[in-house]
Design a protein around this motif. Structure first.
Motif, PDB file in Angstrom:
ATOM      1  N   SER A   1      38.906  49.154  43.884  1.00  0.00           N
ATOM      2  CA  SER A   1      40.062  50.039  43.939  1.00  0.00           C
ATOM      3  C   SER A   1      40.196  50.703  45.306  1.00  0.00           C
ATOM      4  CB  SER A   1      39.953  51.107  42.838  1.00  0.00           C
ATOM      5  OG  SER A   1      39.966  50.511  41.561  1.00  0.00           O
TER       6      SER A   1
ATOM      7  N   GLN B   1      40.291  43.321  33.195  1.00  0.00           N
ATOM      8  CA  GLN B   1      40.641  42.439  34.317  1.00  0.00           C
ATOM      9  C   GLN B   1      39.395  41.948  35.044  1.00  0.00           C
ATOM     10  OE1 GLN B   1      43.291  45.336  36.152  1.00  0.00           O
ATOM     11  NE2 GLN B   1      45.016  43.937  35.937  1.00  0.00           N
TER      12      GLN B   1
ATOM     13  N   ASP C   1      48.622  45.207  33.339  1.00  0.00           N
ATOM     14  CA  ASP C   1      47.383  44.449  33.157  1.00  0.00           C
ATOM     15  C   ASP C   1      47.607  42.989  33.523  1.00  0.00           C
ATOM     16  OD1 ASP C   1      44.698  44.492  32.549  1.00  0.00           O
ATOM     17  OD2 ASP C   1      45.013  43.881  30.472  1.00  0.00           O
TER      18      ASP C   1
ATOM     19  N   ARG D   1      34.379  48.226  40.107  1.00  0.00           N
ATOM     20  CA  ARG D   1      35.816  48.483  39.998  1.00  0.00           C
ATOM     21  C   ARG D   1      36.247  49.575  40.972  1.00  0.00           C
ATOM     22  NH1 ARG D   1      37.827  50.721  35.743  1.00  0.00           N
ATOM     23  NH2 ARG D   1      35.899  51.257  34.649  1.00  0.00           N
TER      24      ARG D   1
ATOM     25  N   VAL E   1      42.211  48.852  38.791  1.00  0.00           N
ATOM     26  CA  VAL E   1      42.073  47.639  37.983  1.00  0.00           C
ATOM     27  C   VAL E   1      41.343  48.010  36.698  1.00  0.00           C
ATOM     28  CG1 VAL E   1      42.096  46.018  39.916  1.00  0.00           C
ATOM     29  CG2 VAL E   1      39.944  47.015  39.185  1.00  0.00           C
ATOM     30  N   SER E   2      41.651  47.310  35.636  1.00  0.00           N
ATOM     31  CA  SER E   2      41.044  47.628  34.347  1.00  0.00           C
ATOM     32  C   SER E   2      39.720  46.899  34.175  1.00  0.00           C
ATOM     33  CB  SER E   2      41.990  47.235  33.208  1.00  0.00           C
ATOM     34  OG  SER E   2      42.069  45.822  33.093  1.00  0.00           O
TER      35      SER E   2
ATOM     36  N   LEU F   1      44.478  39.293  37.843  1.00  0.00           N
ATOM     37  CA  LEU F   1      44.111  39.479  39.241  1.00  0.00           C
ATOM     38  C   LEU F   1      43.866  38.154  39.939  1.00  0.00           C
ATOM     39  CD1 LEU F   1      41.643  42.512  39.079  1.00  0.00           C
ATOM     40  CD2 LEU F   1      44.066  42.535  39.586  1.00  0.00           C
TER      41      LEU F   1
ATOM     42  N   THR G   1      43.494  40.062  45.944  1.00  0.00           N
ATOM     43  CA  THR G   1      42.580  40.705  44.999  1.00  0.00           C
ATOM     44  C   THR G   1      41.395  39.803  44.684  1.00  0.00           C
ATOM     45  OG1 THR G   1      43.905  39.915  43.122  1.00  0.00           O
ATOM     46  CG2 THR G   1      44.373  42.128  43.951  1.00  0.00           C
TER      47      THR G   1
ATOM     48  N   ILE H   1      48.596  47.106  41.848  1.00  0.00           N
ATOM     49  CA  ILE H   1      48.653  46.245  40.671  1.00  0.00           C
ATOM     50  C   ILE H   1      49.460  46.972  39.599  1.00  0.00           C
ATOM     51  CG2 ILE H   1      47.320  45.112  38.859  1.00  0.00           C
ATOM     52  CD1 ILE H   1      46.997  43.824  41.564  1.00  0.00           C
TER      53      ILE H   1
END
Length: 270
Positions: A153, A38, A166, A149, A34-35, A169, A175, A163
């Motif tokens: 993850s 996010q 982008d 994060r 995940v960024s 979530l 999530t 995912i």
């Protein structure tokens, strides 16, 4: 069956390896499904909800002013650290906020994006501004080092959640549940995901550096954590949840102190 299991394992390993990034603070490779953008989006929603359902101390109170003063100095030190190490844009999206919330809980936390809360129950234990800086350095490191994060993850990988791109979530119940386990203030105690000791030692290490760079004597970490240890018992404070053993932590802090003191002296400390 063995061939099938092997194939699944190899696929998961490839997926994991292809989704890793190198953390700009620690230099360690991290699983990153995940960024930062996010989790910052979800964190802001959770943070606003928390503030509306809890009693925030008046901004004009001396304790609230102290929390903001210390927090801003730590944030400034972190930005300088990133800049000095060639990553001036590493905190993109961070809009720092520091709030003191009235609660007997001995706790503090920082969400992605720089949303920080300190509980009034922590202040009798910190006892001074320098010890508060030690705590905030530690908690903010968890956020900027991407520990949450990475926890997310690892949990997503374990549950087979992928995912793509982008995406939001918040549209995926699975999530959202993982995010709440990792980040929600009311859920942090229950999260026992892998590598927590590693995260804690990293937060201690770089938290000391950031506090020292902000002009706070890192040696205050030793008596502070000794005071925390003395609060133990059958139900230790939230801030001690999932942390290394007291003796191990203090020994490690003492080992890290010479390095931290170089940053303190560089900031004008003695």
């Amino acid at each position: 069956m063995n061939k099938f299991v092997t194939a699944v394992f190899l696929a998961a390993s490839f997926f994991s390896a292809s989704s890793c990034s190198r953390n700009p603070i620690t230099g360690r490779s991290q699983l990153s499904l995940v960024s930062e953008q996010q989790v910052q989006t979800m964190a802001l929603t959770e943070y606003k909800s928390f503030l509306t359902s809890n009693k925030v101390a008046p901004a004009s109170s001396s304790d609230a002013e102290m929390v903001k003063r210390v927090g801003n100095r730590i944030a400034g030190a972190i930005q300088k650290y990133y800049t000095d190490h060639g990553n001036p844009d590493a905190l993109k999206g961070y809009t720092w906020e520091f709030n003191l919330v009235e609660s007997k809980e001995v706790n503090a936390w920082c969400m992605p994006g720089g949303k920080v809360v300190v509980y009034t129950g922590l202040l009798p234990v910190t006892q001074n501004e320098t010890a508060l800086a030690i705590v905030l350095g530690h908690e903010i490191t968890h956020a900027v080092a991407g520990h949450g994060r990475e926890k997310m993850s690892n949990q997503m990988l374990a549950q087979g959640i992928q995912i793509v791109g982008d995406v939001a979530l918040g549209n995926n119940p699975a999530t959202v549940n993982i995010f709440n386990q990792v980040y929600a203030p009311t859920s942090q105690v229950a999260v026992l995901l892998p590598y927590s000791r590693k995260f804690e030692y990293e937060a201690d290490h770089y938290g000391l550096i950031f506090a020292a760079m902000a002009g706070y004597d890192p040696r205050e970490a030793i008596p502070f954590w000794q005071r925390m240890a003395n609060l133990g018992g059958q139900k230790p404070p939230v801030l001690l949840s999932d942390h290394p053993a007291d003796a191990d932590r203090i020994q490690k802090l003492q080992e890290l102190m010479p390095e931290a003191l170089t940053y303190y002296k560089g900031a004008g400390g003695k």
